[in-house]
Design a protein around this motif. Structure first.
Motif, PDB file in Angstrom:
ATOM      1  N   ASP A   1      11.417  77.889  64.053  1.00 40.47           N
ATOM      2  CA  ASP A   1      11.046  77.989  65.540  1.00 40.47           C
ATOM      3  C   ASP A   1       9.609  78.211  66.156  1.00 40.47           C
TER       4      ASP A   1
ATOM      5  N   ASP B   1       6.948  74.524  65.156  1.00 47.79           N
ATOM      6  CA  ASP B   1       7.778  73.393  65.577  1.00 47.79           C
ATOM      7  C   ASP B   1       7.015  72.087  65.349  1.00 47.79           C
TER       8      ASP B   1
ATOM      9  N   GLN C   1       8.761  68.918  63.202  1.00 45.30           N
ATOM     10  CA  GLN C   1       8.993  67.624  63.597  1.00 45.30           C
ATOM     11  C   GLN C   1       8.667  66.674  62.539  1.00 45.30           C
TER      12      GLN C   1
ATOM     13  N   LYS D   1      16.519  69.446  63.023  1.00 45.46           N
ATOM     14  CA  LYS D   1      15.830  70.670  62.521  1.00 45.46           C
ATOM     15  C   LYS D   1      16.674  71.188  61.528  1.00 45.46           C
TER      16      LYS D   1
END
Length: 208
Positions: A120, A123, A127, A135
């Motif tokens: 987190d 990110d 991606q 994810k």
């Protein structure tokens, strides 16, 4: 193309700056649990509960997992330096089963440095390594240690575990608590061997 390559290297550099050694990752997760929290940007009783379960699993695996002789030999014969960058979170059941195995592998490989980054908090990197648009973690990103070029990636599950979940979902339409229990049993029975073999095979493909 050059811009994309440079952009990727910058994202990797940032993730490495944010990353932890395995020992510090464990301390981070343990410290948050003591505060009644989990890693990640969301907080819930469930995530805390899973984090606590995973602490027990990881403690056990650190004592019981052994790198096979064949894998150890192959890892010790790596003639280039690599960084294994793993995207993980403390609440993730698959990560709890897989990251200790990767840690044990890195320990016996002189040319491998292991770094763990929280999903987190990274990110932009996550991606680039989605699984079917999601994810899913853990995700192992194998980097050339000198250039920081991505040479391969692996995860979020070994093939046998992935198939178990696909078969369960096909039969039942959902991945529920029963499925998660069956998955944990699979990991327990496999003893980390599939993870070791798949990662080493990936390295052999990269270097061949």
């Amino acid at each position: 193309m050059l811009i994309k390559v440079n952009e990727m290297i910058n994202i990797i550099k940032q993730a490495l700056e944010n990353s932890f050694s395995y020992a510090d990752y464990r301390k981070k997760v343990t410290g948050l649990i003591a505060e009644g929290k989990s890693t990640g940007h969301e907080q819930s009783e469930d995530l805390l509960h899973y984090s606590e379960l995973n602490e027990t699993r990881m403690n056990r695996l650190e004592k019981t997992i052994e790198v096979t002789d064949e894998v150890k030999t192959k890892l010790q014969n790596l003639d280039k330096k690599f960084i294994w960058l793993v995207l993980s979170e403390g609440w993730c059941g698959d990560a709890a089963q897989i990251v200790p195995v990767i840690h044990k592998m890195a320990e016996v490989a002189e040319n491998v440095i292991l770094k763990i980054a929280l999903r987190d908090d990274n990110d932009a990197l996550m991606q680039h390594f989605l699984t079917n648009g999601g994810k899913a973690i853990p995700k192992l990103i194998i980097l050339d240690a000198d250039s920081l070029e991505v040479v391969a990636d692996w995860g979020p599950r070994p093939t046998g575990a992935k198939q178990l979940i696909l078969d369960y979902k096909a039969a039942h339409g959902v991945v529920d608590e029963t499925a998660k229990i069956e998955l944990q049993k699979w990991y327990l029975h496999d003893k980390g061997v599939s993870i070791q073999n798949e990662i080493v095979e990936l390295h052999e493909q990269v270097l061949s």
